[in-house]
Write a protein that holds these residues in place. Structure first.
Motif, PDB file in Angstrom:
ATOM      1  N   TRP A   1       0.830  -1.205   0.000  1.00  0.00           N
ATOM      2  CA  TRP A   1       0.000   0.000   0.000  1.00  0.00           C
ATOM      3  C   TRP A   1       0.867   1.257   0.000  1.00  0.00           C
ATOM      4  O   TRP A   1       0.575   2.236  -0.702  1.00  0.00           O
ATOM      5  CB  TRP A   1      -0.946  -0.018   1.205  1.00  0.00           C
ATOM      6  CG  TRP A   1      -2.023   1.012   1.116  1.00  0.00           C
ATOM      7  CD1 TRP A   1      -2.082   2.195   1.776  1.00  0.00           C
ATOM      8  CD2 TRP A   1      -3.202   0.949   0.306  1.00  0.00           C
ATOM      9  NE1 TRP A   1      -3.216   2.886   1.437  1.00  0.00           N
ATOM     10  CE2 TRP A   1      -3.927   2.148   0.531  1.00  0.00           C
ATOM     11  CE3 TRP A   1      -3.723   0.004  -0.592  1.00  0.00           C
ATOM     12  CZ2 TRP A   1      -5.137   2.410  -0.108  1.00  0.00           C
ATOM     13  CZ3 TRP A   1      -4.927   0.279  -1.214  1.00  0.00           C
ATOM     14  CH2 TRP A   1      -5.611   1.466  -0.972  1.00  0.00           C
TER      15      TRP A   1
ATOM     16  N   ASN B   1       0.966   4.194  -2.707  1.00  0.00           N
ATOM     17  CA  ASN B   1       0.792   5.592  -2.293  1.00  0.00           C
ATOM     18  C   ASN B   1       1.918   6.480  -2.831  1.00  0.00           C
ATOM     19  O   ASN B   1       1.714   7.648  -3.137  1.00  0.00           O
ATOM     20  CB  ASN B   1       0.738   5.657  -0.757  1.00  0.00           C
ATOM     21  CG  ASN B   1       0.181   6.980  -0.267  1.00  0.00           C
ATOM     22  OD1 ASN B   1      -0.559   7.662  -0.981  1.00  0.00           O
ATOM     23  ND2 ASN B   1       0.551   7.356   0.949  1.00  0.00           N
TER      24      ASN B   1
ATOM     25  N   TYR C   1     -10.578   6.869  -7.683  1.00  0.00           N
ATOM     26  CA  TYR C   1     -10.466   7.725  -6.506  1.00  0.00           C
ATOM     27  C   TYR C   1      -9.122   7.513  -5.802  1.00  0.00           C
ATOM     28  O   TYR C   1      -8.404   8.467  -5.490  1.00  0.00           O
ATOM     29  CB  TYR C   1     -11.626   7.424  -5.542  1.00  0.00           C
ATOM     30  CG  TYR C   1     -11.471   8.046  -4.188  1.00  0.00           C
ATOM     31  CD1 TYR C   1     -11.820   9.381  -3.973  1.00  0.00           C
ATOM     32  CD2 TYR C   1     -10.952   7.317  -3.114  1.00  0.00           C
ATOM     33  CE1 TYR C   1     -11.659   9.965  -2.724  1.00  0.00           C
ATOM     34  CE2 TYR C   1     -10.793   7.890  -1.864  1.00  0.00           C
ATOM     35  CZ  TYR C   1     -11.150   9.220  -1.671  1.00  0.00           C
ATOM     36  OH  TYR C   1     -10.985   9.795  -0.446  1.00  0.00           O
ATOM     37  N   LEU C   2      -8.774   6.235  -5.596  1.00  0.00           N
ATOM     38  CA  LEU C   2      -7.532   5.931  -4.871  1.00  0.00           C
ATOM     39  C   LEU C   2      -6.302   6.433  -5.632  1.00  0.00           C
ATOM     40  O   LEU C   2      -5.361   6.958  -5.030  1.00  0.00           O
ATOM     41  CB  LEU C   2      -7.412   4.421  -4.636  1.00  0.00           C
ATOM     42  CG  LEU C   2      -8.389   3.838  -3.611  1.00  0.00           C
ATOM     43  CD1 LEU C   2      -8.307   2.315  -3.603  1.00  0.00           C
ATOM     44  CD2 LEU C   2      -8.098   4.387  -2.211  1.00  0.00           C
ATOM     45  N   ARG C   3      -6.337   6.296  -6.953  1.00  0.00           N
ATOM     46  CA  ARG C   3      -5.189   6.774  -7.733  1.00  0.00           C
ATOM     47  C   ARG C   3      -5.047   8.288  -7.645  1.00  0.00           C
ATOM     48  O   ARG C   3      -3.940   8.814  -7.600  1.00  0.00           O
ATOM     49  CB  ARG C   3      -5.330   6.349  -9.204  1.00  0.00           C
ATOM     50  CG  ARG C   3      -5.066   4.865  -9.426  1.00  0.00           C
ATOM     51  CD  ARG C   3      -5.279   4.473 -10.872  1.00  0.00           C
ATOM     52  NE  ARG C   3      -4.293   5.075 -11.756  1.00  0.00           N
ATOM     53  CZ  ARG C   3      -3.096   4.553 -11.989  1.00  0.00           C
ATOM     54  NH1 ARG C   3      -2.734   3.431 -11.412  1.00  0.00           N
ATOM     55  NH2 ARG C   3      -2.260   5.147 -12.810  1.00  0.00           N
TER      56      ARG C   3
ATOM     57  N   LYS D   1      -5.864  10.042  -5.131  1.00  0.00           N
ATOM     58  CA  LYS D   1      -5.458  10.412  -3.760  1.00  0.00           C
ATOM     59  C   LYS D   1      -4.044   9.934  -3.408  1.00  0.00           C
ATOM     60  O   LYS D   1      -3.627  10.006  -2.255  1.00  0.00           O
ATOM     61  CB  LYS D   1      -6.447   9.814  -2.746  1.00  0.00           C
ATOM     62  CG  LYS D   1      -7.814  10.451  -2.792  1.00  0.00           C
ATOM     63  CD  LYS D   1      -7.798  11.786  -2.090  1.00  0.00           C
ATOM     64  CE  LYS D   1      -9.141  12.484  -2.259  1.00  0.00           C
ATOM     65  NZ  LYS D   1      -9.069  13.921  -2.052  1.00  0.00           N
ATOM     66  N   ARG D   2      -3.352   9.380  -4.399  1.00  0.00           N
ATOM     67  CA  ARG D   2      -2.003   8.895  -4.096  1.00  0.00           C
ATOM     68  C   ARG D   2      -1.155  10.013  -3.508  1.00  0.00           C
ATOM     69  O   ARG D   2      -1.213  11.156  -3.969  1.00  0.00           O
ATOM     70  CB  ARG D   2      -1.331   8.327  -5.351  1.00  0.00           C
ATOM     71  CG  ARG D   2      -1.703   6.900  -5.618  1.00  0.00           C
ATOM     72  CD  ARG D   2      -1.085   6.399  -6.884  1.00  0.00           C
ATOM     73  NE  ARG D   2      -1.572   7.165  -8.028  1.00  0.00           N
ATOM     74  CZ  ARG D   2      -1.256   6.863  -9.288  1.00  0.00           C
ATOM     75  NH1 ARG D   2      -0.457   5.865  -9.549  1.00  0.00           N
ATOM     76  NH2 ARG D   2      -1.734   7.586 -10.268  1.00  0.00           N
TER      77      ARG D   2
ATOM     78  N   GLU E   1      -1.457  10.973  -0.415  1.00  0.00           N
ATOM     79  CA  GLU E   1      -2.089  11.366   0.833  1.00  0.00           C
ATOM     80  C   GLU E   1      -2.947  10.252   1.438  1.00  0.00           C
ATOM     81  O   GLU E   1      -3.787  10.498   2.301  1.00  0.00           O
ATOM     82  CB  GLU E   1      -2.933  12.632   0.612  1.00  0.00           C
ATOM     83  CG  GLU E   1      -3.689  12.630  -0.696  1.00  0.00           C
ATOM     84  CD  GLU E   1      -4.344  13.977  -1.006  1.00  0.00           C
ATOM     85  OE1 GLU E   1      -5.259  14.364  -0.262  1.00  0.00           O
ATOM     86  OE2 GLU E   1      -3.922  14.617  -1.996  1.00  0.00           O
ATOM     87  N   LEU E   2      -2.722   9.011   0.979  1.00  0.00           N
ATOM     88  CA  LEU E   2      -3.519   7.896   1.504  1.00  0.00           C
ATOM     89  C   LEU E   2      -3.031   7.480   2.887  1.00  0.00           C
ATOM     90  O   LEU E   2      -1.840   7.549   3.186  1.00  0.00           O
ATOM     91  CB  LEU E   2      -3.436   6.700   0.552  1.00  0.00           C
ATOM     92  CG  LEU E   2      -4.104   6.873  -0.811  1.00  0.00           C
ATOM     93  CD1 LEU E   2      -3.717   5.730  -1.745  1.00  0.00           C
ATOM     94  CD2 LEU E   2      -5.621   6.952  -0.664  1.00  0.00           C
ATOM     95  N   LYS E   3      -3.988   7.053   3.709  1.00  0.00           N
ATOM     96  CA  LYS E   3      -3.621   6.580   5.048  1.00  0.00           C
ATOM     97  C   LYS E   3      -3.118   5.140   4.970  1.00  0.00           C
ATOM     98  O   LYS E   3      -3.392   4.420   4.022  1.00  0.00           O
ATOM     99  CB  LYS E   3      -4.849   6.634   5.962  1.00  0.00           C
ATOM    100  CG  LYS E   3      -5.203   8.030   6.399  1.00  0.00           C
ATOM    101  CD  LYS E   3      -6.082   7.964   7.650  1.00  0.00           C
ATOM    102  CE  LYS E   3      -6.751   9.293   7.886  1.00  0.00           C
ATOM    103  NZ  LYS E   3      -8.177   9.292   7.579  1.00  0.00           N
TER     104      LYS E   3
ATOM    105  N   TYR F   1     -10.092  -3.359   3.301  1.00  0.00           N
ATOM    106  CA  TYR F   1     -10.301  -1.956   2.955  1.00  0.00           C
ATOM    107  C   TYR F   1     -11.094  -1.827   1.651  1.00  0.00           C
ATOM    108  O   TYR F   1     -12.051  -1.056   1.562  1.00  0.00           O
ATOM    109  CB  TYR F   1      -8.947  -1.255   2.823  1.00  0.00           C
ATOM    110  CG  TYR F   1      -9.057   0.177   2.389  1.00  0.00           C
ATOM    111  CD1 TYR F   1      -9.324   1.187   3.319  1.00  0.00           C
ATOM    112  CD2 TYR F   1      -8.918   0.536   1.048  1.00  0.00           C
ATOM    113  CE1 TYR F   1      -9.456   2.507   2.916  1.00  0.00           C
ATOM    114  CE2 TYR F   1      -9.040   1.842   0.643  1.00  0.00           C
ATOM    115  CZ  TYR F   1      -9.304   2.833   1.571  1.00  0.00           C
ATOM    116  OH  TYR F   1      -9.433   4.132   1.168  1.00  0.00           O
TER     117      TYR F   1
ATOM    118  N   SER G   1     -14.934  -0.426   1.108  1.00  0.00           N
ATOM    119  CA  SER G   1     -15.176   0.681   0.183  1.00  0.00           C
ATOM    120  C   SER G   1     -16.202   0.280  -0.872  1.00  0.00           C
ATOM    121  O   SER G   1     -17.092   1.066  -1.216  1.00  0.00           O
ATOM    122  CB  SER G   1     -13.885   1.077  -0.541  1.00  0.00           C
ATOM    123  OG  SER G   1     -12.860   1.279   0.374  1.00  0.00           O
TER     124      SER G   1
END
Lengths: 344, 215
Positions: B34, B38, B80-82, B84-85, B87-89, B97, B101
């Motif tokens: 992960w 990120n 969405y996840l791409r 937010k790369r 700044e992902l937790k 996860y 989602s």
């Protein structure tokens, strides 16, 4: 509660137990096998709990198709390109989709090239025309005919009878892809671009090497390597590397194994060697039909366990049939394109 | 024809890429994969997609029959996840996860279509039906088909949430911690309790049905 006081519902809710059933590893295997040998009276309970755990699945059973898998992936990647493109310029939608598709293709090829340690990312990022219009050549041999093809970059392909090969008139700057049905021997010219043979969902990935690919009538695919190095990927994500003198056999049912091979038997065909090596009647029939473009019919019965071994170099059909007659006592009749073999 | 061949070649290349990614990441812990994703590592993304897209799809269609909705939701999550790369937790279980989602996204989408408000999976009564496969082990243990059907029937009388938890535990091999995450419980022990209660209500059937014929 201790394990020896466990009832079935306790096993069914024990994380460590479930882990052993669902994804066994060295630790949990060691523990549970030892525990079971010390508590044989619990064997039935444990087996039942394990059986329930293993049997449970979704009632609605629908798999993600390859097409949806790829489409979704492409949509995801396309999206972050279209995002940046939209910020940079307001172009017509069809243009930026097209443009970003090209970038995807480029980035993926670059990935491949890096893996191979090559650095030939030269002019591939300019003209969009490159990936849009590819025209293909298809060469097809009927039974009884073999051919040799030399590609524009120097690779030589021996195409066996009853086989078909398809390749672009001009390869792209980043890779050389061909699609094969049947059998062919490749002498790949090393030029920095990977050479990729696709057959029946198997992908054979090579760089400057010679090897044979055979998709048999039973659905098995085998790859025999003479020199160089090849990598084979199947649709399930399995990957196998071959060294010279090794052959990979991928069965139609998904199983595969590596073995050594006799070069004459496997690739002799390209030099007109027809080889039978303990072949069953069905195999002998297939080989003759393919080699000479005839139909073989059988009258009578073949003894169980019968096989035939023999080697012929550039021989006529008559001589091959004479040879088989000599060792097996079969009679034969040639009537135009039909051979009738009788066992009495 | 030219077009379909082009697509085929693209597909071939994507499949090779994904096989490569699996080779590189399969032994690594989720938290590391992960973190690489990120940082913008495309191979890590390929791995995550390769490893989880199929399971997500299978899980998603348990909630709704609408394949298009499931496909859209999977797509949107990854887009969405791409985006937010960087700044992902931290994520300890990628599968839990992604499942969480996906469930959220599908329910949100369905609510939008039907304009009703059902946040809870228990309102999807037909979702997460369980099947006991009749092959192999159960047959070896001489447990007859009708008995497995009775067990199956009992399992399908549980609440949707209980069935879901059981499938996550056995079929997906998730830990209680992961189940708690998918079901959005704040405490792991809630997931345990859910399973205990489910097993409690079917234990009489399991015990008599599994052992009845051996006494």
């Amino acid at each position: 509660m201790k394990y020896n006081e466990y009832k079935i519902q306790h096993f069914l809710s024990d994380e460590f137990f479930i882990q052993w059933v669902v994804s066994p590893d060295d630790d949990n295997k060691h523990f549970w096998e030892k525990w079971l040998s010390e508590h044989p009276e619990k064997r039935k309970t444990v087996q039942s709990a394990a059986a329930i755990i293993k049997a449970i699945r979704y009632k609605k059973n629908l798999e993600l198709s390859d097409k949806t898998y790829i489409d979704t992936f492409e949509n995801i990647i396309k999206h972050d390109h279209s995002e940046t493109d939209r910020l940079q310029k307001k172009s017509s939608s069809s243009w930026y989709i097209f443009f970003s598709m090209r970038k995807i293709a480029a980035s993926i090829f670059i990935g491949l090239i890096c893996w191979l340690g090559y650095s030939v990312i030269s002019k591939s990022t300019e003209e969009p025309a490159l990936t849009s219009e590819i025209s293909y050549t298809t060469k097809k041999n009927p039974f009884g005919k073999k051919s040799m093809i030399t590609l524009s970059e120097g690779t030589v392909i021996y195409l066996n009878a009853g086989s078909e090969i398809k390749y672009p008139r001009e390869f792209s700057d980043s890779s050389r892809n061909v699609t094969l049905t049947g059998e062919a021997f490749f002498e790949v010219k090393k030029d920095g671009r990977p050479f990729i043979v696709k057959t029946d969902n198997k992908i054979i990935h090579v760089l400057g090497t010679s090897f044979n690919v055979n998709q048999s009538y039973t659905g098995d695919v085998s790859v025999a390597l003479v020199s160089g190095k090849v990598r084979i990927n199947d649709e399930l994500g399995n990957q196998v590397l071959l060294d010279p003198k090794e052959m990979l056999v991928m069965k139609a049912d998904g199983g595969f194994y590596k073995t050594e091979f006799d070069p004459l038997e496997i690739i002799g065909w390209k030099d007109k060697h027809l080889i039978f090596n303990r072949n069953t009647f069905e195999e002998v029939k297939m080989k003759i039909e393919k080699w000479y473009g005839v139909e073989v019919k059988l009258k009578g019965k073949i003894k169980p366990g019968w096989t035939y071994t023999g080697a012929y170099e550039n021989e006529t059909l008559e001589n091959v049939l004479e040879g088989i007659k000599l060792t097996s006592g079969f009679n034969y009749k040639i009537n135009n394109k039909t051979i009738t073999i009788s066992t009495y | 024809m030219t077009n379909s061949t082009k697509n085929q070649n693209n597909q071939t290349v994507i499949l090779i890429e994904h096989a490569e990614a699996v080779k590189q990441y399969e032994k690594k812990p989720d938290i590391e994969i992960w973190a690489a994703f990120n940082r913008g590592d495309e191979k890590a993304f390929n791995y995550i997609y390769r490893f989880h897209a199929t399971a997500m799809f299978e899980f998603g269609i348990q909630i709704t029959n609408d394949i298009g909705v499931v496909q859209d939701c999977i797509q949107n999550i990854f887009i969405y996840l791409r985006r937010k790369r960087g700044e992902l937790k931290e994520v300890h279980s990628i599968k839990a996860y992604l499942f969480k989602s996906l469930q959220r996204e599908i329910i949100r989408k369905l609510n939008k279509i039907k304009s009703n408000e059902s946040k809870n999976i228990d309102s999807f009564e037909d979702s997460f039906q369980i099947e006991l496969s009749h092959e192999t082990k159960l047959i070896q243990l001489e447990i007859e088909t009708e008995k497995t059907l009775l067990i199956e029937d009992a399992l399908n009388k549980l609440t949707t949430r209980q069935r879901q938890a059981i499938l996550l535990l056995y079929k997906e091999g998730m830990s209680y911690k992961e189940i708690a995450e998918v079901l959005e419980f704040s405490e792991v022990k809630s997931a345990r309790k859910l399973i205990y209660r489910a097993l409690d209500s079917i234990k009489s059937i399991i015990e008599t049905k599994m052992f009845g014929s051996h006494k």
